[in-house]
Design an enzyme around this catalytic site. Structure first.
Site, PDB file in Angstrom:
ATOM      1  N   GLY A  14      -5.795 -10.603  -3.290  1.00 38.29           N
ATOM      2  CA  GLY A  14      -6.462  -9.374  -4.033  1.00 38.29           C
ATOM      3  C   GLY A  14      -6.726  -9.869  -5.334  1.00 38.29           C
ATOM      4  O   GLY A  14      -6.636 -10.931  -5.832  1.00 38.29           O
ATOM      5  N   GLN A  15      -7.476  -8.826  -6.222  1.00 36.42           N
ATOM      6  CA  GLN A  15      -7.737  -8.984  -7.645  1.00 36.42           C
ATOM      7  C   GLN A  15      -6.758  -9.507  -8.444  1.00 36.42           C
ATOM      8  O   GLN A  15      -6.843 -10.471  -9.357  1.00 36.42           O
ATOM      9  CB  GLN A  15      -8.380  -7.687  -8.185  1.00 36.42           C
ATOM     10  CG  GLN A  15      -9.610  -7.117  -7.294  1.00 36.42           C
ATOM     11  CD  GLN A  15     -10.745  -8.174  -7.244  1.00 36.42           C
ATOM     12  OE1 GLN A  15     -11.110  -9.027  -8.340  1.00 36.42           O
ATOM     13  NE2 GLN A  15     -11.284  -8.420  -5.978  1.00 36.42           N
ATOM     14  N   ILE A  16      -5.507  -8.505  -8.592  1.00 33.64           N
ATOM     15  CA  ILE A  16      -4.487  -8.672  -9.074  1.00 33.64           C
ATOM     16  C   ILE A  16      -4.010 -10.361  -8.866  1.00 33.64           C
ATOM     17  O   ILE A  16      -3.418 -11.218  -9.879  1.00 33.64           O
ATOM     18  CB  ILE A  16      -3.321  -7.848  -9.193  1.00 33.64           C
ATOM     19  CG1 ILE A  16      -3.982  -6.584  -9.932  1.00 33.64           C
ATOM     20  CG2 ILE A  16      -2.134  -8.229 -10.001  1.00 33.64           C
ATOM     21  CD1 ILE A  16      -3.156  -5.202  -9.727  1.00 33.64           C
ATOM     22  N   GLY A  17      -3.856 -10.586  -7.707  1.00 29.34           N
ATOM     23  CA  GLY A  17      -3.120 -11.782  -7.054  1.00 29.34           C
ATOM     24  C   GLY A  17      -3.991 -12.929  -7.686  1.00 29.34           C
ATOM     25  O   GLY A  17      -3.614 -13.911  -8.365  1.00 29.34           O
ATOM     26  N   ARG A  92      -5.355   4.409  -2.151  1.00 28.94           N
ATOM     27  CA  ARG A  92      -5.653   5.713  -1.777  1.00 28.94           C
ATOM     28  C   ARG A  92      -7.282   5.851  -1.545  1.00 28.94           C
ATOM     29  O   ARG A  92      -8.026   5.405  -2.244  1.00 28.94           O
ATOM     30  CB  ARG A  92      -5.430   6.758  -3.129  1.00 28.94           C
ATOM     31  CG  ARG A  92      -5.508   8.216  -2.474  1.00 28.94           C
ATOM     32  CD  ARG A  92      -5.389   8.902  -3.863  1.00 28.94           C
ATOM     33  NE  ARG A  92      -4.139   9.094  -4.415  1.00 28.94           N
ATOM     34  CZ  ARG A  92      -3.099  10.028  -4.012  1.00 28.94           C
ATOM     35  NH1 ARG A  92      -3.803  11.095  -3.021  1.00 28.94           N
ATOM     36  NH2 ARG A  92      -2.062  10.111  -4.403  1.00 28.94           N
ATOM     37  N   ASN A 105       2.405   3.171   2.756  1.00 27.74           N
ATOM     38  CA  ASN A 105       2.975   2.419   1.954  1.00 27.74           C
ATOM     39  C   ASN A 105       4.597   2.084   2.528  1.00 27.74           C
ATOM     40  O   ASN A 105       4.988   1.151   2.379  1.00 27.74           O
ATOM     41  CB  ASN A 105       2.919   2.794   0.559  1.00 27.74           C
ATOM     42  CG  ASN A 105       1.740   2.172  -0.091  1.00 27.74           C
ATOM     43  OD1 ASN A 105       1.418   1.063  -0.037  1.00 27.74           O
ATOM     44  ND2 ASN A 105       0.739   3.299  -0.437  1.00 27.74           N
ATOM     45  N   GLN A 112       9.221  -4.788   3.911  1.00 21.63           N
ATOM     46  CA  GLN A 112       9.344  -6.173   2.924  1.00 21.63           C
ATOM     47  C   GLN A 112      10.870  -5.961   2.097  1.00 21.63           C
ATOM     48  O   GLN A 112      11.336  -6.737   2.101  1.00 21.63           O
ATOM     49  CB  GLN A 112       8.331  -5.818   1.793  1.00 21.63           C
ATOM     50  CG  GLN A 112       7.011  -6.312   2.221  1.00 21.63           C
ATOM     51  CD  GLN A 112       5.807  -6.151   1.207  1.00 21.63           C
ATOM     52  OE1 GLN A 112       6.037  -5.665   0.208  1.00 21.63           O
ATOM     53  NE2 GLN A 112       4.585  -6.580   1.875  1.00 21.63           N
ATOM     54  N   VAL A 129       4.195  -3.844  -8.255  1.00 20.21           N
ATOM     55  CA  VAL A 129       2.951  -3.313  -8.985  1.00 20.21           C
ATOM     56  C   VAL A 129       1.993  -2.537  -8.106  1.00 20.21           C
ATOM     57  O   VAL A 129       1.562  -1.640  -8.747  1.00 20.21           O
ATOM     58  CB  VAL A 129       2.076  -4.946  -9.341  1.00 20.21           C
ATOM     59  CG1 VAL A 129       0.922  -4.249  -9.973  1.00 20.21           C
ATOM     60  CG2 VAL A 129       2.826  -5.577 -10.108  1.00 20.21           C
ATOM     61  N   ASP A 159       1.052  -0.051 -19.168  1.00 14.52           N
ATOM     62  CA  ASP A 159       1.089   1.202 -19.882  1.00 14.52           C
ATOM     63  C   ASP A 159       1.768   0.930 -21.160  1.00 14.52           C
ATOM     64  O   ASP A 159       1.344   1.245 -22.163  1.00 14.52           O
ATOM     65  CB  ASP A 159       1.870   2.383 -19.175  1.00 14.52           C
ATOM     66  CG  ASP A 159       1.340   2.413 -17.804  1.00 14.52           C
ATOM     67  OD1 ASP A 159       0.215   2.704 -17.436  1.00 14.52           O
ATOM     68  OD2 ASP A 159       2.299   2.394 -16.863  1.00 14.52           O
ATOM     69  N   HIS A 187       4.613   5.675 -13.232  1.00  8.99           N
ATOM     70  CA  HIS A 187       3.455   4.909 -13.354  1.00  8.99           C
ATOM     71  C   HIS A 187       2.293   5.820 -12.809  1.00  8.99           C
ATOM     72  O   HIS A 187       1.894   5.314 -11.873  1.00  8.99           O
ATOM     73  CB  HIS A 187       3.345   3.518 -13.091  1.00  8.99           C
ATOM     74  CG  HIS A 187       2.111   2.808 -13.040  1.00  8.99           C
ATOM     75  ND1 HIS A 187       1.471   2.711 -14.133  1.00  8.99           N
ATOM     76  CD2 HIS A 187       1.201   2.495 -12.092  1.00  8.99           C
ATOM     77  CE1 HIS A 187       0.216   2.158 -14.096  1.00  8.99           C
ATOM     78  NE2 HIS A 187       0.185   2.128 -12.781  1.00  8.99           N
TER      79      HIS A 187
HETATM   80  P1  NDP Z   1      -5.671  -5.090  -6.463  1.00  3.12           P
HETATM   81  O1  NDP Z   1      -4.976  -6.597  -6.606  1.00  3.12           O
HETATM   82  O2  NDP Z   1      -6.590  -4.723  -7.539  1.00  3.12           O
HETATM   83  O3  NDP Z   1      -4.282  -4.020  -6.755  1.00  3.12           O
HETATM   84  C1  NDP Z   1      -3.450  -4.223  -5.962  1.00  3.12           C
HETATM   85  C2  NDP Z   1      -2.415  -3.009  -6.403  1.00  3.12           C
HETATM   86  O4  NDP Z   1      -1.922  -2.872  -7.607  1.00  3.12           O
HETATM   87  C3  NDP Z   1      -2.928  -1.723  -5.913  1.00  3.12           C
HETATM   88  O5  NDP Z   1      -1.892  -0.913  -5.329  1.00  3.12           O
HETATM   89  C4  NDP Z   1      -3.257  -0.904  -7.240  1.00  3.12           C
HETATM   90  O6  NDP Z   1      -3.112   0.206  -7.193  1.00  3.12           O
HETATM   91  C5  NDP Z   1      -1.991  -1.703  -7.820  1.00  3.12           C
HETATM   92  N1  NDP Z   1      -2.341  -1.567  -9.551  1.00  3.12           N
HETATM   93  C6  NDP Z   1      -1.160  -1.459 -10.395  1.00  3.12           C
HETATM   94  N2  NDP Z   1      -1.774  -1.327 -11.672  1.00  3.12           N
HETATM   95  C7  NDP Z   1      -2.940  -1.622 -11.420  1.00  3.12           C
HETATM   96  C8  NDP Z   1      -3.769  -1.734 -12.443  1.00  3.12           C
HETATM   97  N3  NDP Z   1      -3.667  -1.595 -13.852  1.00  3.12           N
HETATM   98  N4  NDP Z   1      -4.997  -1.936 -12.235  1.00  3.12           N
HETATM   99  C9  NDP Z   1      -5.481  -2.165 -11.050  1.00  3.12           C
HETATM  100  N5  NDP Z   1      -4.632  -2.087  -9.900  1.00  3.12           N
HETATM  101  C10 NDP Z   1      -3.450  -1.714 -10.156  1.00  3.12           C
HETATM  102  O7  NDP Z   1      -5.950  -4.700  -5.075  1.00  3.12           O
HETATM  103  P2  NDP Z   1      -7.159  -5.476  -3.853  1.00  3.12           P
HETATM  104  O8  NDP Z   1      -7.626  -4.408  -3.211  1.00  3.12           O
HETATM  105  O9  NDP Z   1      -8.062  -6.473  -4.691  1.00  3.12           O
HETATM  106  O10 NDP Z   1      -6.039  -6.481  -3.329  1.00  3.12           O
HETATM  107  C11 NDP Z   1      -4.800  -5.811  -2.634  1.00  3.12           C
HETATM  108  C12 NDP Z   1      -4.586  -6.994  -1.719  1.00  3.12           C
HETATM  109  O11 NDP Z   1      -3.413  -6.550  -1.126  1.00  3.12           O
HETATM  110  C13 NDP Z   1      -5.429  -7.209  -0.503  1.00  3.12           C
HETATM  111  O12 NDP Z   1      -5.834  -8.742  -0.293  1.00  3.12           O
HETATM  112  C14 NDP Z   1      -4.875  -6.796   0.670  1.00  3.12           C
HETATM  113  O13 NDP Z   1      -5.197  -7.406   1.900  1.00  3.12           O
HETATM  114  C15 NDP Z   1      -3.317  -6.975   0.209  1.00  3.12           C
HETATM  115  N6  NDP Z   1      -2.439  -6.355   0.899  1.00  3.12           N
HETATM  116  C16 NDP Z   1      -1.117  -6.922   1.359  1.00  3.12           C
HETATM  117  C17 NDP Z   1      -0.339  -6.413   1.984  1.00  3.12           C
HETATM  118  C18 NDP Z   1       0.949  -7.474   2.347  1.00  3.12           C
HETATM  119  O14 NDP Z   1       1.143  -8.478   1.748  1.00  3.12           O
HETATM  120  N7  NDP Z   1       1.745  -7.095   3.283  1.00  3.12           N
HETATM  121  C19 NDP Z   1      -0.252  -5.151   2.313  1.00  3.12           C
HETATM  122  C20 NDP Z   1      -1.087  -4.438   1.816  1.00  3.12           C
HETATM  123  C21 NDP Z   1      -2.381  -4.955   1.320  1.00  3.12           C
HETATM  124  P3  NDP Z   1      -4.376   1.336  -7.095  1.00  3.12           P
HETATM  125  O15 NDP Z   1      -4.627   1.308  -5.506  1.00  3.12           O
HETATM  126  O16 NDP Z   1      -3.988   2.719  -7.442  1.00  3.12           O
HETATM  127  O17 NDP Z   1      -5.492   0.664  -7.972  1.00  3.12           O
END
Ligand code: NDP
Length: 324
Positions: A14-17, A92, A105, A112, A129, A159, A187
């Site tokens: 994902g983006q944060i990753g 969400r 979740n 996990q 996170v 925050d 949070h």
């Molecule tokens: P992001 O990497 O952008 O965000 C991941 C999580 O971090 C979300 O729950 C997001 O919350 C949260 N978050 C906390 N603080 C912040 C912040 N300041 N800004 C943005 N996000 C924040 O999400 P992506 O959709 O890009 O990536 C998620 C990845 O997780 C996907 O690759 C998906 O496949 C994977 N995934 C993996 C799982 C697993 O390993 N078992 C299970 C579920 C998903 P919010 O939604 O409120 O923005």
């Protein structure tokens, strides 16, 4: 060279990753002398994307990166791990009920937590996170009865950093002048950034700003900063979230005098025992401890209580869904 430390990142594709992994591999999470082994956990449909990120990590030839594992199995991902960064969560979606979100979740963080319980290293430290982060951390912790509860935390450091930056801009001082910032509670939009214990130039910050700004601008700006960034960038605040995750773990391991972290409450400051709530904390010897003895005035009390009430409601909801 020292033995590599295994660090597991969920939602790694994902983006944060994407903003996080390169910094971990370069030594910013644990320090410049600590080699790391990365484990990337993803859902099956995102494993290929994680493989792409791993190719880029390889291409950086990071001297501290001793290996990368990619898996969709939490039992593999958390096997022998010392640091778990739980980023992946169910977002969400429009029209989704809170119960559905918490339920989805629970299906992620329960297994996990169990995998961490059964397979992680003895020194495991977990930072959640993925949102709703506090309650996701509670779910994971409750599924790991053999792991000390204080190893499960959720992130309010972003925050905290946002609050420091807003206050520094208002007072026109460098961020390094701001001491003892605290985020209390969840949070979420109910979080309470507290300026009554924050010091700037040795004086209480709340006395250096007008109360209207504190109440009507500062608190909502910090709480709604994520939405403002989405509005401006067209994408969420991934890099600053990753940066805060690095800060949280680095300080947890290496020590700090004062920061904010959501940790399992011991009942301090009237926060019911067991809730994962943000407190002012110090870190020493690899452990967070709540900074005690702060006086809480009526203004702060009301806001802390409101955020903690929300946490208790989330806990009750996951309890009634049978998730904890
Ligand atoms: P992001 O990497 O952008 O965000 C991941 C999580 O971090 C979300 O729950 C997001 O919350 C949260 N978050 C906390 N603080 C912040 C912040 N300041 N800004 C943005 N996000 C924040 O999400 P992506 O959709 O890009 O990536 C998620 C990845 O997780 C996907 O690759 C998906 O496949 C994977 N995934 C993996 C799982 C697993 O390993 N078992 C299970 C579920 C998903 P919010 O939604 O409120 O923005």
């Amino acid at each position: 060279m020292a033995t590599p430390v295994k660090v597991t990142v969920t939602g790694a594709a994902g983006q944060i990753g994407y903003a996080l992994l390169f910094r971990i591999a370069s030594g910013q999470l644990l320090g410049p002398d600590v080699p790391v082994k990365l484990s990337l956990l993803e859902i099956p449909q995102a494993v290929k994307a994680a493989e792409g990120t791993a190719m880029e990590l390889d291409d950086c030839a990071f001297p501290l990166l001793s290996g990368i594992e990619i898996t969709d199995d939490p039992n593999v991902a958390f096997n022998g791990t010392s640091v778990g960064l739980l980023v992946g969560a169910m977002p969400r979606k429009a029209g989704m009920e809170r119960g559905d979100l918490l339920g989805a979740n629970g299906g992620i963080f329960g297994p996990q937590g169990k995998a961490i319980n059964d397979h992680a290293a003895d020194d495991i430290r977990v930072l959640v996170v993925g949102n709703p982060a506090n309650t996701n951390a509670l779910i994971a912790q409750q599924h790991a009865p053999d792991v000390p509860a204080d190893r499960f935390t959720a992130m309010t450091r972003l925050d905290h950093n946002r609050a420091i930056s807003q206050l520094a801009a208002k007072l026109q001082v460098p961020v390094t002048e701001i001491k003892h910032m605290t985020i209390w509670g969840n949070h979420s939009a109910t979080q309470y950034p507290d300026l009554f214990h924050t010091e700037v130039g040795g004086k209480v910050a709340a006395e250096q700003v007008d109360q209207e700004w504190l109440r009507d601008t500062f608190i909502p700006t910090v709480a709604k900063r994520g939405a403002a960034i989405i509005e401006a960038r067209g994408a969420s605040s991934a890099a600053s979230a990753a940066n805060a995750a690095i800060d949280h773990v680095y300080d947890w391991v290496n020590g700090t005098e004062w920061t904010s972290a959501a940790i399992v409450s011991d009942g301090s400051y009237g926060v019911p025992e067991g809730l994962v709530s943000s407190f002012p904390v110090r870190a020493a010897g690899g452990r967070f401890e709540i900074i005690q003895g702060l006086e809480i005035d009526a203004f702060s009390r009301e806001r802390i209580d409101a955020s903690v009430r929300e946490l208790a409601e989330e806990r009750d909801a996951v309890k009634s869904l049978g998730l904890i």
